[in-house]
Motif scaffolding. Structure first.
Motif, PDB file in Angstrom:
ATOM      1  N   ASP B 105     -15.037  13.082  14.610  1.00 25.49           N
ATOM      2  CA  ASP B 105     -14.586  13.672  13.366  1.00 25.49           C
ATOM      3  C   ASP B 105     -15.834  13.931  12.523  1.00 25.49           C
ATOM      4  O   ASP B 105     -16.599  13.018  12.244  1.00 25.49           O
ATOM      5  N   GLU B 107     -16.410  14.655   9.469  1.00 21.58           N
ATOM      6  CA  GLU B 107     -16.561  13.964   8.181  1.00 21.58           C
ATOM      7  C   GLU B 107     -17.030  12.540   8.396  1.00 21.58           C
ATOM      8  O   GLU B 107     -17.874  12.026   7.671  1.00 21.58           O
ATOM      9  N   ARG B 167      -9.467  -0.152   4.552  1.00 22.53           N
ATOM     10  CA  ARG B 167      -8.793   0.152   5.827  1.00 22.53           C
ATOM     11  C   ARG B 167      -8.166  -1.080   6.475  1.00 22.53           C
ATOM     12  O   ARG B 167      -7.808  -1.046   7.652  1.00 22.53           O
ATOM     13  N   ARG B 168      -8.095  -2.169   5.701  1.00 21.54           N
ATOM     14  CA  ARG B 168      -7.334  -3.328   6.174  1.00 21.54           C
ATOM     15  C   ARG B 168      -6.451  -3.793   5.016  1.00 21.54           C
ATOM     16  O   ARG B 168      -6.814  -3.621   3.852  1.00 21.54           O
ATOM     17  N   PHE B 169      -5.332  -4.421   5.359  1.00 20.94           N
ATOM     18  CA  PHE B 169      -4.495  -4.951   4.292  1.00 20.94           C
ATOM     19  C   PHE B 169      -5.104  -6.233   3.746  1.00 20.94           C
ATOM     20  O   PHE B 169      -5.602  -7.071   4.492  1.00 20.94           O
ATOM     21  N   ASP B 205      -1.986   7.472  -4.499  1.00 21.38           N
ATOM     22  CA  ASP B 205      -2.218   7.363  -3.057  1.00 21.38           C
ATOM     23  C   ASP B 205      -3.475   6.581  -2.692  1.00 21.38           C
ATOM     24  O   ASP B 205      -3.708   6.323  -1.520  1.00 21.38           O
ATOM     25  N   HIS B 208      -2.629   1.806  -0.797  1.00 18.81           N
ATOM     26  CA  HIS B 208      -1.369   1.674  -0.048  1.00 18.81           C
ATOM     27  C   HIS B 208      -0.775   0.286  -0.276  1.00 18.81           C
ATOM     28  O   HIS B 208      -1.499  -0.682  -0.484  1.00 18.81           O
ATOM     29  N   THR B 209       0.557   0.203  -0.185  1.00 24.69           N
ATOM     30  CA  THR B 209       1.227  -1.093  -0.281  1.00 24.69           C
ATOM     31  C   THR B 209       2.147  -1.260   0.922  1.00 24.69           C
ATOM     32  O   THR B 209       2.744  -0.286   1.377  1.00 24.69           O
ATOM     33  N   ALA B 210       2.215  -2.463   1.404  1.00 23.94           N
ATOM     34  CA  ALA B 210       3.280  -2.772   2.357  1.00 23.94           C
ATOM     35  C   ALA B 210       3.773  -4.168   2.017  1.00 23.94           C
ATOM     36  O   ALA B 210       2.978  -5.101   1.967  1.00 23.94           O
ATOM     37  N   ARG B 211       5.073  -4.284   1.766  1.00 23.97           N
ATOM     38  CA  ARG B 211       5.623  -5.596   1.439  1.00 23.97           C
ATOM     39  C   ARG B 211       5.437  -6.529   2.626  1.00 23.97           C
ATOM     40  O   ARG B 211       5.698  -6.141   3.771  1.00 23.97           O
ATOM     41  N   GLY B 212       4.934  -7.703   2.320  1.00 19.12           N
ATOM     42  CA  GLY B 212       4.730  -8.649   3.424  1.00 19.12           C
ATOM     43  C   GLY B 212       3.323  -8.576   3.997  1.00 19.12           C
ATOM     44  O   GLY B 212       2.901  -9.474   4.710  1.00 19.12           O
ATOM     45  N   LEU B 213       2.594  -7.488   3.720  1.00 18.75           N
ATOM     46  CA  LEU B 213       1.226  -7.368   4.236  1.00 18.75           C
ATOM     47  C   LEU B 213       0.202  -7.375   3.105  1.00 18.75           C
ATOM     48  O   LEU B 213      -0.871  -7.950   3.240  1.00 18.75           O
ATOM     49  N   MET B 216      -3.942  -2.060   0.387  1.00 13.46           N
ATOM     50  CA  MET B 216      -5.027  -1.529   1.201  1.00 13.46           C
ATOM     51  C   MET B 216      -5.560  -0.247   0.577  1.00 13.46           C
ATOM     52  O   MET B 216      -4.803   0.613   0.127  1.00 13.46           O
ATOM     53  N   GLY B 218      -7.182   2.978   1.792  1.00 14.14           N
ATOM     54  CA  GLY B 218      -7.195   3.578   3.130  1.00 14.14           C
ATOM     55  C   GLY B 218      -8.394   4.442   3.407  1.00 14.14           C
ATOM     56  O   GLY B 218      -8.692   4.731   4.563  1.00 14.14           O
TER      57      GLY B 218
END
Lengths: 451, 222
Positions: B105, B107, B167-169, B205, B208-213, B216, B218
């Motif tokens: 890639d 970039e 790039r990691r939670f 944006d 990022h969110t993830a419940r339980g994690l 992050m 990104g």
């Protein structure tokens, strides 16, 4: 089993044939013994008549026309003869004239008046006769015996023999059956050993573990394994090379598209983006093929894995790849969940399933992951709020290159990769309807390795 | 103007990468053979070498080993084929500073080059840039698209941890521990408050969110 029946039939036939041959031989032997007896009888008669003949009995009798002279055989002699050879009749000829005979027997005219052994019929019976030319006298002695008397009946002997023979036959059948069964059970063991093998397991069988008589089979199987392994390696190398070779021109196209994106006027920007995403899709496809090809050759390790952490990594990668799309993701529980398994394979399966769910979650924007740890199994369920998959199609989607009804960027390999990885992990993958509303639920189940 | 050596034997991919890097403002010399790369690497002074491993007449690894053996310390980024982990390891063993995986890639490649250039200049600036956001850890200031981004101390600490572990939670517990100032535990919703405030200021944006994690960032470091 067919083989048992054939072998037992063969054994019975062999026993019958041996019996028949024995019977024929015994019969012939008996007949010869009877002939010998006949000859002995003739010799005895000859001896008995020597003295009388020497005394000139016959010469005197010849002169006495009425024929009532001294007999050639005394009554004592005849009695003695009959005592020994009670089944034998006799007739004595002097120059073709009957000079003595036993008190019973076949009519004299029917007797063959020639030296040697003969067979004739008289009074409806078969007879055996022996004619002997006396050496010292000109007498022809004929001794005859009914066939019926000669035949020493084998019946009672056979009847006596039958039980031990049958016992022997039964015993040998039993032994044979057991031996066959034992050998065949080895064949069955070999079959189940081979059935239990995974596709990738082409280790040669150890010849020492198998009975000597199975050696040709084991050797042949090992040769087949070696050939298969060679073919596998070739296929592996081929897929690997093809994927590698395809990747380079695709990389060039992608790089050129990126250059174009920077230089091109705004108006074609979207077209270039579409080009890039098409190239990415082709790349995904190649990655998938490469992954499937390599999974076949994967050695499975086992160690304690933080499945929660693995899920976090996979979700992070999938969300970054999906871009800012406002996907809501939840994972329960919130803490570390450990399980003994192969981390790399589990990551492959999770990536495929979660990547798939995120692609479909775009429609519903929600992804729910649950880790449920039991005493002997761990289930990771990944639910999306997409349109789901009709029950009839679920099996199909686990196979290669099968897409769902929705057009997606997926390679069509994701679920089959997950399925393959789970199989290697000794687990299963199940697609089902979500219980809490619409959407697809993919459940990965790992079993405890002890059980 | 930084000068790059690009070793890539594919007739399509090489020129495409050169063009893209030229657009980034680099001077790029493209070589297709290992022996040419070795000669050029010895004679000229490059800022970064980009070596494809599969080169004819001397693989990228051989060239790299020889250059390192001669004491040439120019930063090297190795380009490896997908998923051939052993190649990556071999590349790093042979003295590579970084690696990228094909298909490259552009970039990402540009970001790696910038990072190597920064290291070469020995500029130990204590800053980090992801997407539009630049953090200056020493000065405790942040900018958004070059404009000053006013953040509270808690917001800065949350953002700094998320960017360092991009790039990691990062779990909510870790963020709470970061906010713990030795005396008072943060209130139960302090993290949520900081995150929602950061999102308001930077854009939804970016985090990022993830419940339980957890949370992050990104984007990739530039």
């Amino acid at each position: 089993m067919q083989l048992y029946r054939r072998v037992l039939l063969l054994l019975a036939l062999t026993a019958l044939a041996i019996g028949a041959v024995l019977y024929v031989f015994a019969d012939r032997e008996i007949s010869r013994a009877a002939d010998v007896q006949l000859i002995d009888a003739a010799k005895l008669l000859d001896m008995m008549m020597q003295d009388e003949f020497a005394q000139g009995v016959l010469v005197r009798r010849d002169r006495v026309v009425d024929g009532h002279g001294d007999p050639l055989l005394t009554t004592e002699d005849e009695k003695a003869f009959q005592a020994t050879y009670d089944s034998c009749m006799f007739a004595v000829f002097w120059n073709g004239k009957l000079v003595a005979r036993s008190g019973w027997g076949a009519p004299v005219r029917l007797l063959p008046l020639e030296p040697g052994l003969h067979t004739f019929t008289a009074q409806g019976d078969g007879w055996r006769s022996y004619g002997m030319q006396s050496i010292k006298t000109p007498l022809l002695i004929v001794v005859a015996q009914r066939h019926a008397a000669r035949e020493f009946s084998l019946g009672p002997v056979l009847a006596e023999l039958a039980l031990p023979m049958l016992l022997l036959l039964g015993l040998s059948m039993l032994v044979l059956w057991a031996t066959l069964r034992k050998s065949l059970s080895q064949v069955e063991r070999l079959a189940s050993t081979i059935n239990a093998r995974s596709l990738a397991d082409l280790e040669p069988l150890e010849p020492e573990v198998w009975p000597r008589e199975m050696e040709p089979l084991v050797v042949a199987l090992n040769k087949l394994f070696a050939r298969l392994e060679g073919a596998y390696d070739l296929e592996q190398a081929f897929t690997d090379d093809v994927a590698h070779e395809l990747r380079t021109p695709l990389a060039a196209i992608r790089a050129q598209a990126q250059v174009l994106r920077r230089l091109a006027p705004q108006a074609v920007g979207q077209d270039v983006d579409r080009l890039t995403s098409t190239v990415d899709r082709a790349n995904n496809l190649i990655d998938g093929m490469l992954m499937l090809a390599r999974l076949n050759a994967t050695a499975v390790a086992s160690r304690s894995v933080d499945v929660h952490g693995l899920v976090a990594e996979v979700v992070a990668d999938a969300m970054i790849e999906a871009g800012p799309d406002g996907i809501e993701c939840s994972v329960v529980p919130e803490h570390i969940v450990r399980w003994q398994c192969d981390a790399a394979l589990l990551q492959v399966a999770l990536s495929a399933v979660i990547g798939n769910a995120i692609r479909h979650a775009r429609c519903g924007g929600q992804l729910d992951i649950a880790l449920a740890r039991g005493s002997d199994q761990l289930a990771v369920s990944v639910g999306d709020r997409g349109p789901g998959i009709p029950a009839a199609e679920r099996e199909r989607l686990l196979r290669r290159f099968e897409h769902g009804a929705l057009p997606t960027a997926g390679s069509g390999l994701g679920l089959s990769i997950a399925s393959k990885a789970m199989t290697l992990l000794g687990g299963t993958i199940r697609l089902e309807e979500r219980q809490d509303g619409h959407g697809l639920l993919a459940v990965l189940t790992l079993r405890s390795q002890a059980s | 103007m930084p000068r790059l050596l690009l070793a890539e034997d594919d007739a399509d991919l090489g020129p495409a990468i050169r063009r893209a890097l030229e657009l980034e403002g680099y001077v790029v010399d493209l070589f297709t053979r290992g022996d040419d790369v070795l000669a050029a690497g010895r004679s000229a002074d490059y800022d970064v070498l980009l070596l494809d491993i599969g080169l004819p007449h001397g693989t990228g690894l051989e060239v790299l080993r020889m250059l390192r053996g001669e004491g040439i310390a120019t930063p090297v980024i190795v380009v490896t084929a997908f998923d051939r982990t052993q190649q990556r390891v071999a590349g790093l063993d042979a003295g590579a500073d970084d690696y990228v995986v094909k298909p490259v890639d552009l970039e990402e490649l540009a970001a790696r080059i910038r990072s190597q250039l920064r290291r070469r200049e020995g500029r130990q600036d204590d800053t980090m840039t992801i997407g539009p956001v630049m953090l200056d850890f020493a000065g405790h200031v942040a900018t958004l698209e070059g404009q000053a981004l006013p953040l509270t101390a808690k917001e800065f600490r949350v953002l700094a941890l998320l960017m360092r572990r991009s790039r990691r939670f990062v779990s909510k517990a870790d963020l709470e521990a970061e906010l713990y100032d030795g005396d008072n535990w943060a209130e139960s919703n302090t993290v949520e408050v900081a995150i929602s405030s950061l999102r308001r200021k930077i854009g939804r944006d970016f985090i990022h969110t993830a419940r339980g994690l957890g949370y992050m960032v990104g984007g990739r470091e530039r």
